[in-house]
Design a protein around this motif. Structure first.
Motif, short mmCIF file in Angstrom:
data_model
loop_
_atom_site.label_atom_id
_atom_site.label_comp_id
_atom_site.label_asym_id
_atom_site.label_seq_id
_atom_site.Cartn_x
_atom_site.Cartn_y
_atom_site.Cartn_z
N GLU A 278 0.83 -1.20 0.00
CA GLU A 278 0.00 0.00 0.00
C GLU A 278 0.87 1.26 0.00
O GLU A 278 1.90 1.29 0.67
CB GLU A 278 -0.92 0.02 1.23
N ARG A 280 -1.74 1.12 -3.33
CA ARG A 280 -1.67 0.32 -4.54
C ARG A 280 -1.28 1.14 -5.76
O ARG A 280 -0.59 0.64 -6.65
CB ARG A 280 -3.03 -0.37 -4.82
N ASN A 289 -0.12 -7.73 -3.58
CA ASN A 289 -0.88 -7.79 -2.34
C ASN A 289 -1.38 -9.22 -2.15
O ASN A 289 -1.15 -10.09 -3.01
CB ASN A 289 -2.00 -6.76 -2.34
N GLU A 291 -4.27 -10.60 -2.43
CA GLU A 291 -5.14 -11.06 -3.51
C GLU A 291 -4.34 -11.46 -4.74
O GLU A 291 -4.62 -12.48 -5.38
CB GLU A 291 -6.14 -9.95 -3.88
N GLU A 318 0.42 -0.19 4.80
CA GLU A 318 -0.55 -1.06 5.48
C GLU A 318 -0.11 -1.36 6.92
O GLU A 318 1.06 -1.24 7.27
CB GLU A 318 -0.75 -2.37 4.70
N GLU A 322 -2.27 -6.51 8.73
CA GLU A 322 -3.25 -6.52 7.65
C GLU A 322 -2.98 -7.61 6.60
O GLU A 322 -3.94 -8.20 6.08
CB GLU A 322 -3.33 -5.15 6.98
N PRO A 323 -1.71 -7.90 6.23
CA PRO A 323 -1.51 -8.91 5.20
C PRO A 323 -2.16 -10.27 5.49
O PRO A 323 -2.84 -10.81 4.61
CB PRO A 323 0.02 -9.00 5.10
N GLN A 325 -4.71 -10.92 7.36
CA GLN A 325 -6.16 -10.74 7.33
C GLN A 325 -6.67 -10.68 5.90
O GLN A 325 -7.68 -11.31 5.55
CB GLN A 325 -6.54 -9.46 8.09
N GLU A 326 -5.96 -9.93 5.05
CA GLU A 326 -6.39 -9.83 3.65
C GLU A 326 -6.13 -11.14 2.91
O GLU A 326 -6.87 -11.48 1.98
CB GLU A 326 -5.67 -8.66 2.99
N ALA A 329 -9.10 -13.38 3.62
CA ALA A 329 -10.27 -12.98 2.85
C ALA A 329 -10.12 -13.38 1.38
O ALA A 329 -11.09 -13.85 0.76
CB ALA A 329 -10.47 -11.47 2.97
N ALA A 330 -8.93 -13.23 0.83
CA ALA A 330 -8.70 -13.59 -0.58
C ALA A 330 -8.82 -15.10 -0.79
O ALA A 330 -9.37 -15.55 -1.81
CB ALA A 330 -7.33 -13.10 -1.02
#
Length: 354
Positions: A278, A280, A289, A291, A318, A322-323, A325-326, A329-330
């Motif tokens: 971040e 992006r 990232n 995703e 970021e 956060e990595p 967590q993301e 989600a991805a």
């Protein structure tokens, strides 16, 4: 205020660690690291990634540094893990030391990737990105190191102090992309370095070969050496299966990942970076990232992926946690079980269960 003074005010060591100092000059000059023929990714002075965006300008650098949105990090983010690896492993075992530093133990070899055990990822010892957790393997707990693989010369990946300590203790084979031998030997002229271009390979012994593959990234150590040393990812072909290790890369058009899948088949293991992404608009060309990393997993079809390049040095905007967590989600969005792609903490090890 001149550019050097402004960079110091903005946090020069942080910019240097990410290589952003290299954006500061666009003038052609002689390459002091490497001389070789023009190729499809070397123009005679600088390396580049064909078909991919290369460098942003000083205005964009200022926009990032002065634009806000930078999440606070704690002074300490300790890992619950601490590894004391065995002296050797005949099968496969890999442990994250921190950031992009792995100890890969395979076929009786002990291999380090981008070893950074110093307190800071910086050209100076008194400022710059500082570790928020100690190395997950202490230097004195490292087994004898046979090979060191360097992906590129940014300060969070190429730590000449750590290389000097390893050379004094173990005399490992040092392997790096073109031009990085000059960077290392400027500090340690006694250390031999084997360099290769993309597509090259080095026999590491015991049936293990390191293959140099493209990455969508770049290089710099200072204000006038942008892209004068090459960068790479590695594919290790081993008796225990293929390992795909990426230090830094953007996703770009995805062609480099399809190339790995087509050339080497499905990897047994992939080390994929998931941090320093971040904002992006600035970082996307050179840092994936989570995703993006999940998309790479889908392309190469690795049996197991391990996420790194997060939670040790604050380089971008970021938050520290956060990595993962993301990534979670991805993975959920892609329908991939979370255990197939784990975000490792320093000192955490993985070995196949079969």
């Amino acid at each position: 205020m001149n550019r050097r003074t402004l960079l110091k005010a903005l946090g020069l060591p942080v910019i240097a660690a990410t290589g952003a100092l290299g954006w500061m000059t666009a003038a052609r000059s002689r390459n002091r690291y490497y001389e070789g023929p023009v190729t499809d990714h070397f123009d005679g002075v600088r390396f580049f990634s064909p078909g991919q965006p290369q460098d942003k300008g000083f205005t964009e650098l200022l926009r990032w540094q002065l634009g806000g949105g930078r999440k606070d990090w704690p002074d300490s983010f300790p890992s619950p893990f601490r590894d004391k690896p065995p002296a050797e492993v005949q099968g496969l075992r890999t442990a994250l030391i921190g950031h992009a530093s792995f100890l890969i133990q395979v076929a009786g070899l002990n291999i380090l990737t981008d070893p950074v055990l110093s307190e800071r990822a910086s050209p100076v010892s008194f400022a710059g990105p500082k570790r928020v957790n100690p190395p997950g393997i202490a230097f004195e707990d490292l087994p004898p190191i046979h090979v060191v693989l360097i992906t590129h010369n940014h300060y969070d990946h190429l730590d000449t102090d750590t290389l000097g300590r390893l050379w004094q203790r173990d005399r490992p084979k040092i392997v790096a992309p073109l031009g990085n031998d000059a960077v290392i030997q400027a500090e340690h002229p006694e250390i031999p370095v084997e360099t290769r271009d993309w597509g090259g390979s080095v026999d590491l012994g015991n049936g293990v070969t390191a293959h140099f593959e493209p990455a969508y990234h770049w290089s710099a150590r200072g204000i006038n050496d942008r892209r004068m040393a090459l960068w790479c990812a590695y594919v290790l072909t081993t008796p225990a299966g293929t390992i795909y290790h990426i230090g830094d890369t953007g996703f770009g058009d995805g062609k480099i990942f399809h190339r790995v899948r087509e050339r080497f088949g499905k990897p047994r293991l992939a080390h994929l970076p998931i941090g320093a992404y971040e904002p992006r608009w600035f970082m996307e060309p050179q840092h994936m990232n989570p995703e993006d990393a999940v998309k790479v997993l889908g392309i190469v079809e690795a049996e197991q992926a391990l996420g790194h390049h997060w939670g040790t040095f604050r380089l971008t905007n970021e938050g520290v946690d956060e990595p993962p967590q993301e990534l979670a989600a991805a993975l959920q969005a892609a329908g991939i079980p979370p255990e197939r792609f784990r975000a490792l903490r320093p000192g955490e090890a993985w070995a196949p269960s079969d």
